[in-house]
Scaffold this active site. Structure first.
Site, mmCIF file in Angstrom:
data_model
loop_
_atom_site.group_PDB
_atom_site.id
_atom_site.type_symbol
_atom_site.label_atom_id
_atom_site.label_comp_id
_atom_site.label_asym_id
_atom_site.label_seq_id
_atom_site.Cartn_x
_atom_site.Cartn_y
_atom_site.Cartn_z
ATOM 1 N N ASP A 125 152.330 -39.997 101.898
ATOM 2 C CA ASP A 125 152.427 -38.621 101.407
ATOM 3 C C ASP A 125 151.083 -38.178 100.860
ATOM 4 O OD1 ASP A 125 153.506 -36.180 100.763
ATOM 5 O OD2 ASP A 125 154.722 -36.885 99.090
ATOM 6 N N SER A 150 148.629 -32.080 96.429
ATOM 7 C CA SER A 150 147.515 -31.207 96.067
ATOM 8 C C SER A 150 147.743 -30.635 94.680
ATOM 9 C CB SER A 150 147.382 -30.062 97.076
ATOM 10 O OG SER A 150 146.463 -29.087 96.609
ATOM 11 N N LYS A 195 157.612 -38.398 90.577
ATOM 12 C CA LYS A 195 158.332 -37.868 91.741
ATOM 13 C C LYS A 195 157.889 -38.568 93.025
ATOM 14 C CE LYS A 195 157.212 -33.515 90.780
ATOM 15 N NZ LYS A 195 156.753 -33.439 89.383
#
Length: 435
Positions: free
Chosen positions: A79, A82, A186
């Site tokens: 993954d 930004s 997360k």
């Protein structure tokens, strides 16, 4: 340990034990720790900071506050994250490009924050696309399309939602350890094997100074690696818009054109390939940067990246054939007109944050969390630094819902562009952080 004792220890500058932090976060999740205590904890961390070991403990505790995904897939799970900017739609292109290279990308993204656009708001432009699916659909889309870009579900890192909501109203959002734990909890909950971070620096970023961007990037990389997630970061330039557009449907349309091979904006291409190469190297798919960039570029020329994007949209509820029909499926704004500068010369600098505020003024962003976004509006054809401006060359096209918002946005755009005799210099990648 009693919550007040943990708060007192951090207030007085002592280090917190991992088991105590875990107990505190469990109380935050269950509600046994009060909002006042959470606010006091956040303020203590804001002023006292955290060591790397403490930040790792906080991140893992927040990860473990909900479901932690496990994947059984025939390729590496990767993954990219930004820190946000103007015209930053790279996730929409990079995720399917990585999928076409044999990776799997379960990307948990966010909505717009402040002057910056959010990936989920962009995807909401696509009719039917489910940005908040259940975990089973998320798993299916990741498995079948190779990538799935969705929002945080209630199952993943629920402690982060409560802590962030309290930070937002207690002036503690800017704490680097808390930012680090929020982002990484997360990502860790998504079950990643490799991560790359795109930390923006410049007039359109939250970090406007290089020292601040380096501090955040180093914290993220150190804590992620300390938590067992191989991670690198690139600090990239946000002193001008990345894509030549800002606004939800407009950035989706740009991503579609990019994936179809009709656009190849140099700065967008450079940073996209650089971020993707970091992941291909980390995952062991390629052994050098040149080969990794070539592999990623080939997914565009072959059409493979476009196929993965198309499949992702369809599995997540969007229309079949969206990519090739995006021009008719994305609703246009009622008013589309150019705005010109008041003087002739070169774009020497851009107050890029102002362009994000212009999008908000048009209705393409939120002033408060409850605002409904107009996905049609925004700015396209944005000029970059060094471009010559005269009466025939507009600064951009404004896509507006009405005359009043058009006029307000036009004034903001004009003030954002600094026109002079000296040409500005464009940049892309400013630094690489490896921990």
């Amino acid at each position: 340990m009693l919550p007040q004792e943990l708060i007192r220890r951090k207030r007085d500058g002592a280090s917190l034990k991992r088991e105590d932090v875990k107990e505190f976060i469990a109380g935050l999740t269950s509600g046994s720790v009060s909002e006042g205590q959470v606010a006091a904890f956040a303020m203590a961390v804001f002023f006292r900071g955290m060591s790397r070991e403490e930040a790792v403990g906080l991140t893992l505790a927040m990860r473990d506050s909900g479901t932690v995904l496990q994947w059984d897939l025939p390729g590496p799970v990767v993954d990219k994250h930004s820190s946000g900017g103007i015209g930053d739609n790279l996730s929409l292109m990079l995720a399917p490009m990585l999928a076409a290279c044999g990776c799997y990308v379960p990307m948990i993204s966010g909505r717009g924050l402040g002057h910056t656009g959010g990936t989920l708001d962009k995807l909401d432009s696509i009719p039917g696309y489910a940005t908040q699916p259940g975990l089973e659909l998320f798993r299916r889309a990741t498995r079948e399309a190779g990538c799935a870009i969705i929002g945080q579900t209630v199952d993943l890192a629920p402690a982060d939602k409560r802590l962030y909501g309290i930070r937002d109203v207690t002036a503690t959002v800017e704490s680097v350890p808390l930012i680090t734990a929020s982002i990484l909890s997360k990502k860790l909950a998504a079950g990643l094997g490799h991560l790359v971070l795109d930390v923006k620096m410049g007039s359109g970023a939250f970090m406007t100074r290089m020292a601040d961007a380096e501090e955040l990037a180093e914290s993220l990389v150190d804590v992620a690696n300390g938590a067992g997630l191989p991670t690198t970061a690139l600090i990239t330039d946000m002193s001008e818009p990345l894509a030549p557009c800002a606004g939800n449907a407009l950035e989706v349309a740009h991503a579609c054109e990019f994936l179809l091979g009709r656009r190849g904006d140099p700065r967008v291409m450079d940073i996209t390939l650089a971020l993707g190469a970091e992941l291909l190297l980390s995952a062991g798919i390629d052994s050098d940067t040149t080969a990794a960039r070539a592999r990623l570029a080939a997914t565009l020329s072959s059409g493979k990246a476009a196929e993965h994007f198309e499949r992702m949209v369809q599995v997540l509820g969007g229309p079949k054939g969206f990519l090739s029909n995006h021009q008719t499926l994305l609703a246009p704004a009622p008013i589309i007109r150019p705005v010109h500068g008041d003087e002739e010369g070169f774009v020497s600098s851009i107050r890029t944050r102002e362009l994000g505020l212009a999008v908000i003024e048009l209705g393409g962003g939120r002033r408060v969390a409850s605002d409904v976004i107009d996905h049609r509006v925004g700015l396209s054809g944005l000029l970059g630094k060094g471009v010559h401006v005269d009466r025939t060359q507009p600064l951009c096209l404004i896509h507006a819902a009405d005359e009043a918002s058009f006029n307000k946005a036009a004034d903001i755009v004009k003030s954002a562009y600094v026109i002079g005799e000296r040409t500005g210099e464009s940049a892309t990648i400013l630094a690489r952080i490896t921990g």
